[in-house]
Design an enzyme around this catalytic site. Structure first.
Site, mmCIF file in Angstrom:
data_model
loop_
_atom_site.group_PDB
_atom_site.id
_atom_site.type_symbol
_atom_site.label_atom_id
_atom_site.label_comp_id
_atom_site.label_asym_id
_atom_site.label_seq_id
_atom_site.Cartn_x
_atom_site.Cartn_y
_atom_site.Cartn_z
ATOM 1 N NE ARG A 91 34.776 25.218 21.718
ATOM 2 C CZ ARG A 91 34.024 24.645 22.623
ATOM 3 N NH1 ARG A 91 32.746 24.459 22.385
ATOM 4 N NH2 ARG A 91 34.522 24.239 23.758
ATOM 5 C CB THR A 126 33.184 34.420 21.860
ATOM 6 O OG1 THR A 126 34.068 33.772 20.920
ATOM 7 C CG2 THR A 126 33.745 35.791 22.213
ATOM 8 C CG ASP A 171 40.845 20.514 23.797
ATOM 9 O OD1 ASP A 171 41.267 20.010 22.727
ATOM 10 O OD2 ASP A 171 40.660 21.728 23.925
ATOM 11 C CG ASP A 206 44.519 20.578 24.403
ATOM 12 O OD1 ASP A 206 45.120 21.095 23.441
ATOM 13 O OD2 ASP A 206 43.977 21.252 25.305
HETATM 14 C C1 PRP Z 1 37.259 21.457 18.911
HETATM 15 C C2 PRP Z 1 36.725 20.327 18.079
HETATM 16 C C3 PRP Z 1 35.769 21.036 17.154
HETATM 17 C C4 PRP Z 1 35.244 22.144 18.026
HETATM 18 C C5 PRP Z 1 33.870 21.766 18.477
HETATM 19 O O1 PRP Z 1 38.246 22.147 18.243
HETATM 20 O O2 PRP Z 1 37.713 19.614 17.414
HETATM 21 O O3 PRP Z 1 36.384 21.558 15.993
HETATM 22 O O4 PRP Z 1 36.108 22.242 19.158
HETATM 23 O O5 PRP Z 1 33.300 22.796 19.202
HETATM 24 P P1 PRP Z 1 32.037 23.611 18.670
HETATM 25 O O6 PRP Z 1 31.060 22.611 18.142
HETATM 26 O O7 PRP Z 1 31.545 24.298 19.908
HETATM 27 O O8 PRP Z 1 32.491 24.582 17.626
HETATM 28 P P2 PRP Z 1 39.075 23.346 18.930
HETATM 29 O O9 PRP Z 1 38.406 24.654 18.646
HETATM 30 O O10 PRP Z 1 39.330 23.021 20.367
HETATM 31 O O11 PRP Z 1 40.401 23.378 18.105
HETATM 32 P P3 PRP Z 1 41.540 22.254 17.947
HETATM 33 O O12 PRP Z 1 40.944 21.131 17.128
HETATM 34 O O13 PRP Z 1 42.603 22.989 17.224
HETATM 35 O O14 PRP Z 1 41.971 21.798 19.306
HETATM 36 N N1 URA Z 2 35.845 20.612 21.754
HETATM 37 C C1 URA Z 2 36.412 19.537 22.345
HETATM 38 O O1 URA Z 2 37.529 19.135 21.966
HETATM 39 N N2 URA Z 2 35.761 18.921 23.341
HETATM 40 C C2 URA Z 2 34.549 19.324 23.778
HETATM 41 O O2 URA Z 2 33.987 18.706 24.700
HETATM 42 C C3 URA Z 2 33.979 20.454 23.162
HETATM 43 C C4 URA Z 2 34.638 21.065 22.148
#
Ligand code: PRP
Ligand code: URA
Length: 209
Positions: free
Chosen positions: A104, A108, A200, A203
């Site tokens: 994400r 944006t 997150d 993380d």
């Molecule tokens: C997080 C989570 C989802 C996304 C959800 O991933 O694991 O994939 O955010 O958010 P959304 O519904 O608003 O799209 P992130 O983009 O943080 O990546 P990561 O898993 O690599 O940490």
């Molecule tokens: N992605 C995450 O990992 N946590 C949230 O709360 C939203 C998006």
């Protein structure tokens, strides 16, 4: 319209509370997420079909039931979805695992695709997408788009924590996809985080910041 199933089994809810706790470190977070994924997988696979085969017990010949060879694919959305794969694959070891890489954009909040590797016969498989978080829904919608472009038809989306905004987004673009969650939380905050949520997920699994 998507079916939305909340899995409120006491074990799932108990472990979800531990996952939400900010004092839960990465090692415990990973273990709990795997356990919850397995418990959710047990429910999600409830509709798998069975067939009868003949076997011989130490006592007698008999007929007994086995899974009828339905082909499954587990598709984690990278990175955080990886934390849910092992729990489900332990239940259905014959399942293939494909990967869709999305992050994400922090400004944006739109998903950016950076990787995908899917089983060649993805169009013939029942698909279980896994990702702990369904926030704006952008990542889930983009992942489903990737899969449908490759011919995928039967898709379930499995999230640990969702919010109303994310569910509405998936229902809008992919009403044929059923959604399985452990919780529908209250809302998204101004930074696109689920409230109360668990922070997150990626993380917390991988110990990054
Ligand atoms: C997080 C989570 C989802 C996304 C959800 O991933 O694991 O994939 O955010 O958010 P959304 O519904 O608003 O799209 P992130 O983009 O943080 O990546 P990561 O898993 O690599 O940490
Ligand atoms: N992605 C995450 O990992 N946590 C949230 O709360 C939203 C998006």
């Amino acid at each position: 319209m998507s079916k939305v199933v909340i899995m409120n089994h006491p074990l799932i809810q108990h472990k979800l509370t531990l996952l939400r706790d900010k004092n839960t470190g990465s090692k415990d977070f990973r273990e709990l997420l795997k356990e919850v994924a397995m418990l959710m997988g047990y429910e999600i696979t409830r509709d798998l079909t069975l067939e009868e085969v003949e076997i011989e017990t130490p006592v007698v010949k008999t007929k007994s039931k086995v899974l009828s060879g339905k082909k499954l694919a587990i598709i984690p959305i990278l990175r955080a979805g990886l934390g849910m794969v092992d729990g489900i694959v332990q239940l259905v070891p014959a399942a293939k695992v494909g990967h869709v890489g999305l992050y994400r954009d922090p400004e944006t909040l739109k998903p950016v695709e950076y990787y995908s590797k899917l089983p060649a016969d993805i169009d013939e498989r029942e698909i279980i997408i896994v990702d702990p978080m369904l926030a704006t829904g952008g990542s889930a919608v983009a992942a489903i788009d990737v899969l449908k472009k490759r011919g995928a038809k039967n898709i379930k989306l499995v999230n640990l924590v969702a919010c109303p905004e994310g569910i509405q987004e998936v229902e809008k673009y992919h009403p044929d996809v059923d959604i399985y969650v452990a919780s529908i939380d209250e809302k998204l905050n101004d930074h696109g985080y689920i409230v109360p949520g668990l922070g997150d997920a990626g993380d917390r699994i991988f110990g990054t910041k």
